[in-house]
Motif scaffolding. Structure first.
Motif, PDB file in Angstrom:
ATOM      1  N   LYS A  32       9.870  15.663   1.437  1.00  0.00           N
ATOM      2  CA  LYS A  32      11.410  16.052   2.405  1.00  0.00           C
ATOM      3  C   LYS A  32      10.370  14.764   3.041  1.00  0.00           C
ATOM      4  N   ILE A  33       9.156  15.215   3.414  1.00  0.00           N
ATOM      5  CA  ILE A  33       8.291  13.247   4.026  1.00  0.00           C
ATOM      6  C   ILE A  33       8.735  12.434   2.777  1.00  0.00           C
ATOM      7  N   MET A  34       8.566  12.480   2.010  1.00  0.00           N
ATOM      8  CA  MET A  34       8.458  11.004   0.937  1.00  0.00           C
ATOM      9  C   MET A  34      10.155  10.541   1.115  1.00  0.00           C
ATOM     10  N   GLU A  35      11.168  11.260   1.543  1.00  0.00           N
ATOM     11  CA  GLU A  35      12.333  10.285   1.269  1.00  0.00           C
ATOM     12  C   GLU A  35      12.791   9.566   2.632  1.00  0.00           C
ATOM     13  N   TYR A  36      12.046  10.345   3.501  1.00  0.00           N
ATOM     14  CA  TYR A  36      12.485  10.306   4.792  1.00  0.00           C
ATOM     15  C   TYR A  36      11.490   8.772   5.204  1.00  0.00           C
ATOM     16  N   VAL A  37      10.044   8.667   4.475  1.00  0.00           N
ATOM     17  CA  VAL A  37       9.606   7.048   4.764  1.00  0.00           C
ATOM     18  C   VAL A  37      10.520   5.986   3.546  1.00  0.00           C
ATOM     19  N   ASP A  38      10.384   6.457   2.417  1.00  0.00           N
ATOM     20  CA  ASP A  38      11.607   5.417   1.987  1.00  0.00           C
ATOM     21  C   ASP A  38      12.546   4.760   2.194  1.00  0.00           C
ATOM     22  N   LYS A  39      13.128   6.192   3.107  1.00  0.00           N
ATOM     23  CA  LYS A  39      14.268   5.091   3.965  1.00  0.00           C
ATOM     24  C   LYS A  39      14.314   4.504   5.148  1.00  0.00           C
ATOM     25  N   ILE A  40      13.315   4.894   6.228  1.00  0.00           N
ATOM     26  CA  ILE A  40      13.134   3.860   7.408  1.00  0.00           C
ATOM     27  C   ILE A  40      12.442   2.878   6.159  1.00  0.00           C
ATOM     28  N   SER A  41      11.148   2.659   5.925  1.00  0.00           N
ATOM     29  CA  SER A  41      11.211   1.522   5.291  1.00  0.00           C
ATOM     30  C   SER A  41      11.463   0.352   4.951  1.00  0.00           C
ATOM     31  N   THR A  42      12.968   1.079   3.757  1.00  0.00           N
ATOM     32  CA  THR A  42      13.993   0.212   3.285  1.00  0.00           C
ATOM     33  C   THR A  42      14.715  -0.589   4.389  1.00  0.00           C
ATOM     34  N   ILE A  43      15.074   0.403   5.780  1.00  0.00           N
ATOM     35  CA  ILE A  43      15.049  -0.454   6.784  1.00  0.00           C
ATOM     36  C   ILE A  43      14.856  -1.448   7.540  1.00  0.00           C
ATOM     37  N   ALA A  44      13.666  -1.446   7.239  1.00  0.00           N
ATOM     38  CA  ALA A  44      12.399  -1.755   8.367  1.00  0.00           C
ATOM     39  C   ALA A  44      12.595  -3.400   7.470  1.00  0.00           C
ATOM     40  N   SER A  45      12.258  -3.861   6.139  1.00  0.00           N
ATOM     41  CA  SER A  45      12.206  -4.331   5.315  1.00  0.00           C
ATOM     42  C   SER A  45      13.882  -5.259   5.502  1.00  0.00           C
ATOM     43  N   MET A  46      14.362  -4.900   5.914  1.00  0.00           N
ATOM     44  CA  MET A  46      15.769  -5.099   5.832  1.00  0.00           C
ATOM     45  C   MET A  46      15.948  -5.942   6.830  1.00  0.00           C
ATOM     46  N   ARG A  47      15.590  -5.956   7.820  1.00  0.00           N
ATOM     47  CA  ARG A  47      15.335  -5.836   9.234  1.00  0.00           C
ATOM     48  C   ARG A  47      14.932  -7.048   9.610  1.00  0.00           C
ATOM     49  N   HIS A  48      13.614  -7.104   8.537  1.00  0.00           N
ATOM     50  CA  HIS A  48      12.826  -8.516   8.660  1.00  0.00           C
ATOM     51  C   HIS A  48      13.525  -9.474   7.889  1.00  0.00           C
ATOM     52  N   CYS A  49      13.614  -9.342   6.509  1.00  0.00           N
ATOM     53  CA  CYS A  49      14.366 -10.981   5.604  1.00  0.00           C
ATOM     54  C   CYS A  49      15.433 -11.032   5.881  1.00  0.00           C
ATOM     55  N   ARG A  50      16.592  -9.907   6.013  1.00  0.00           N
ATOM     56  CA  ARG A  50      18.298  -9.510   5.912  1.00  0.00           C
ATOM     57  C   ARG A  50      18.768 -10.255   4.531  1.00  0.00           C
ATOM     58  N   PHE A  51      17.913  -9.533   3.076  1.00  0.00           N
ATOM     59  CA  PHE A  51      18.651  -9.998   2.306  1.00  0.00           C
ATOM     60  C   PHE A  51      18.450  -7.939   1.454  1.00  0.00           C
ATOM     61  N   PRO A  52      18.610  -7.579   0.460  1.00  0.00           N
ATOM     62  CA  PRO A  52      19.083  -6.558   0.433  1.00  0.00           C
ATOM     63  C   PRO A  52      16.914  -6.393  -0.219  1.00  0.00           C
ATOM     64  N   VAL A  53      17.026  -5.001  -1.068  1.00  0.00           N
ATOM     65  CA  VAL A  53      15.799  -4.420  -1.277  1.00  0.00           C
ATOM     66  C   VAL A  53      15.519  -3.854  -2.133  1.00  0.00           C
ATOM     67  N   VAL A  54      14.609  -3.600  -2.402  1.00  0.00           N
ATOM     68  CA  VAL A  54      14.024  -2.953  -3.323  1.00  0.00           C
ATOM     69  C   VAL A  54      12.144  -2.156  -3.535  1.00  0.00           C
ATOM     70  N   THR A  55      12.306  -1.123  -3.930  1.00  0.00           N
ATOM     71  CA  THR A  55      10.940  -0.598  -3.300  1.00  0.00           C
ATOM     72  C   THR A  55       9.746  -0.747  -4.459  1.00  0.00           C
ATOM     73  N   ALA A  56       8.856  -1.855  -3.969  1.00  0.00           N
ATOM     74  CA  ALA A  56       8.012  -1.507  -5.821  1.00  0.00           C
ATOM     75  C   ALA A  56       7.274  -1.110  -5.956  1.00  0.00           C
ATOM     76  N   SER A  57       6.272  -0.358  -3.974  1.00  0.00           N
ATOM     77  CA  SER A  57       5.647  -0.050  -5.136  1.00  0.00           C
ATOM     78  C   SER A  57       4.721   1.460  -3.702  1.00  0.00           C
ATOM     79  N   SER A  58       4.723   2.652  -3.596  1.00  0.00           N
ATOM     80  CA  SER A  58       4.112   3.493  -2.399  1.00  0.00           C
ATOM     81  C   SER A  58       2.690   3.155  -2.694  1.00  0.00           C
ATOM     82  N   ASP A  59       1.758   2.819  -1.899  1.00  0.00           N
ATOM     83  CA  ASP A  59       0.764   2.424  -2.454  1.00  0.00           C
ATOM     84  C   ASP A  59       0.152   3.781  -1.800  1.00  0.00           C
ATOM     85  N   SER A  60       0.159   4.322  -0.557  1.00  0.00           N
ATOM     86  CA  SER A  60      -0.444   5.453   0.027  1.00  0.00           C
ATOM     87  C   SER A  60       0.677   6.902   0.823  1.00  0.00           C
TER      88      SER A  60
END
Length: 161
Positions: A32-60
């Motif tokens: 559940k934590i992993m789900e939340y982490v992936d969702k919030i990271s997607t939003i943060a990265s899209m806010r930064h670049c204003r493009f669609p994004v894909v998860t390339a890696s979960s380093d830790s």
């Protein structure tokens, strides 16, 4: 492309932990934590670049303390560093006992996202301007994490042959 302050990507998400979110220990499922982490990271990265994004890696994803049934969980994410088309996103997870107000860091995570252009291929992203001391430390240490990712990816590619 003009660099953007970290505050542009900063994203905060708060949830309450219900019984269906917990395991037999009465703590939130790691997934559940992993789900939340992936969702919030997607939003943060899209806010930064204003493009669609894909998860390339979960380093830790380092679990530091449990989150209990009935507690609030707050995640904070922001783009901590960029490279051509990739963005490193840092996530901090905090639990709060809503009755006492006690808060504690329960997990931290680093993920990498890649921005995709209209052709579906990686596209350039803006740089990052760190604003706080913590952001500056994360920014300065990011190239070492980037190199470690490259080495890890190369070794995984060799394992698949």
């Amino acid at each position: 492309m003009e660099a953007k302050p970290t505050s542009v990507s900063r994203t905060i998400m708060t949830e309450i932990i219900f019984p269906l979110d917990t395991n037999y220990h009465g703590t939130v499922f790691g997934g559940k934590i992993m789900e939340y982490v992936d969702k919030i990271s997607t939003i943060a990265s899209m806010r930064h670049c204003r493009f669609p994004v894909v998860t390339a890696s979960s380093d830790s994803l380092d679990f530091l303390a449990p989150v209990l049934l009935g507690e609030a969980i707050q995640l904070e994410a922001f783009v901590s560093w960029t490279h051509r088309s990739s963005m490193e996103v840092y996530v901090r997870v905090e639990a709060e006992n809503l009755l006492t107000g006690e808060k504690r860091t329960t997990a931290t995570s680093y993920l990498t996202f890649v921005a995709l252009g209209s052709d579906g291929r990686p596209t350039a992203v803006p740089g990052v301007i760190p604003e706080t001391d913590r952001e500056k430390r994360l920014y300065e240490s990011a190239p070492a994490r980037y190199e470690a990712r490259k080495i890890r990816k190369a070794s995984r590619e060799l394992e698949s042959y």
